[in-house]
Design an enzyme around this catalytic site. Structure first.
Site, PDB file in Angstrom:
ATOM      1  N   CYS A 138       0.004   7.439   1.920  1.00 55.83           N
ATOM      2  CA  CYS A 138      -0.976   8.484   2.190  1.00 55.83           C
ATOM      3  C   CYS A 138      -2.176   7.882   2.904  1.00 55.83           C
ATOM      4  CB  CYS A 138      -1.371   9.232   0.923  1.00 55.83           C
ATOM      5  SG  CYS A 138      -2.456   8.331  -0.169  1.00 55.83           S
ATOM      6  N   SER A 139      -3.284   8.578   2.897  1.00 56.58           N
ATOM      7  CA  SER A 139      -4.433   8.141   3.691  1.00 56.58           C
ATOM      8  C   SER A 139      -5.153   6.950   3.090  1.00 56.58           C
ATOM      9  CB  SER A 139      -5.443   9.274   3.820  1.00 56.58           C
ATOM     10  OG  SER A 139      -4.818  10.491   3.799  1.00 56.58           O
ATOM     11  N   CYS A 140      -4.596   6.391   2.035  1.00 58.76           N
ATOM     12  CA  CYS A 140      -5.368   5.342   1.368  1.00 58.76           C
ATOM     13  C   CYS A 140      -5.389   4.036   2.138  1.00 58.76           C
ATOM     14  CB  CYS A 140      -4.844   5.082  -0.028  1.00 58.76           C
ATOM     15  SG  CYS A 140      -3.457   3.977  -0.030  1.00 58.76           S
ATOM     16  N   CYS A 183       0.845  -1.180   0.000  1.00 58.84           N
ATOM     17  CA  CYS A 183       0.000   0.000   0.000  1.00 58.84           C
ATOM     18  C   CYS A 183       0.879   1.228   0.000  1.00 58.84           C
ATOM     19  CB  CYS A 183      -0.949  -0.034   1.184  1.00 58.84           C
ATOM     20  SG  CYS A 183      -2.265   1.150   1.005  1.00 58.84           S
TER      21      CYS A 183
END
Lengths: 210, 126
Positions: A113-115, A110
């Protein structure tokens, strides 16, 4: 993206919320001035791994193990299936469930960032955010798994998934043997964060026997 | 050394911290980050826990006066605002520097394709 309307929040770049920006700014300034050490912060935060966010993922996996109809709905379209348990993602977020089998092991890399879907998985592990992990996971997934103490049979295919702006992945690990008839609550105790990223396997019944 | 024992002491000294039997709990990752930074600054001796508790209480009062519903969900927003103010008051980081750095991170996000690490560079401050 042209960005002609002056609006920055397209979907092809990284995003942080206003609060996350402020927290990063504070950490950056405090680090530059020598007041905090990011590695020490990460280490402390990691001890709260199980105390951040609702960790709905374990419940989702346990339900998929126990309820074949739910499992079918989850694999077909995970976003509404996860929503059934009360978890609603951010707008535009789409979750895909990947089922591990003896033939195929799925592993997710992953981004920073906020993902990362923390409402489902809990806090990301520190190593997961590192660039070496990302690149090695793609080039040598078996080696990365071995580092985590996971050895898969030679004939198990390993597939590595990279999240995109719109798609987050949830790995459904293989249900451990010897758990027939277990309640969803009890099954959920077997589901670790790492098993839902694919860098680990679900716990065995003997691991949670008191 | 910031560790769990220090965190436990903090939850005793700052009584309103959301917690369960084992210690503090966080709704989102950034809350844990804000908490950890506060712990580190306390360890460095920048402030005492009673000083911190007073700063946080003041911030919460100010927010309530401004209409904050005080449901507990905004607890760490107040925490973050109190921390920003306290480091400014202590002369560690001015509001202007924090603001500039926040804008730089925003810029870094905008130029970073999704899936790549977000890193600050000098250009982000322009």
């Amino acid at each position: 993206m042209s960005g002609h309307d002056g609006h920055h929040h397209d979907h092809d770049h990284s995003e942080l919320t206003e609060t996350e920006l402020r927290v990063r700014a504070l950490e950056t300034v405090l680090t530059e001035k020598g007041y905090v050490d990011p590695a020490a912060l990460d280490l402390l935060i990691e001890t709260y791994e199980k105390k951040v966010g609702p960790r709905n993922g374990a419940r989702v996996v346990a339900k998929a193990w126990a309820d074949p109809a739910y499992r079918a709905r989850l694999l077909k379209d995970a976003t509404p299936a996860i929503g059934e348990l009360g978890y609603a993602g951010r707008q535009g977020e789409h979750i895909v469930a990947l089922e591990n089998t003896p033939k195929q092991h799925n592993m997710v890399v992953c981004t920073l960032c906020s993902c990362y879907p923390w409402p489902v998985l809990g806090l990301p592990p520190v190593w997961y955010k590192s660039a070496p992990y990302r690149s090695r996971a793609v080039a040598d997934p078996r080696g990365v798994l071995a580092d985590f103490g996971v050895t898969l049979p030679k004939d198990t295919d390993i597939r590595v998934w990279d999240s995109t702006a719109e798609i987050r992945y949830l790995v459904v690990p293989v249900r451990p043997a010897g758990t027939d008839g277990w309640s969803e609550d009890k099954l959920a105790d077997l589901v670790t964060r790492d098993s839902m990223i694919g860098t680990g396997l679900a716990k065995q019944p003997k691991d949670i026997a008191k | 050394m910031i560790d769990q024992a220090a965190a436990t002491r903090a939850t005793q000294e700052v009584p309103s911290i959301p917690r369960d039997a084992d210690g503090p709990v966080f709704r989102e990752p950034w809350e844990a980050q804000a908490f950890a930074m506060t712990l580190a600054l306390h360890e460095r001796g920048l402030f005492t826990w009673s000083e911190w508790a007073a700063a946080l209480a003041k911030q919460i009062k100010r927010a309530q006066a401004a209409g904050d519903p005080d449901t507990g969900e905004t607890y760490y927003s107040h925490w973050l605002a109190a921390l920003e103010k306290l480091v400014a008051d202590k002369g560690v980081a001015t509001e202007a520097i924090l603001h500039r750095t926040r804008d730089a991170w925003d810029h870094a996000c905008d130029r970073t394709p999704h899936g790549k690490p977000i890193e600050l560079c000098a250009d982000d401050f322009r």
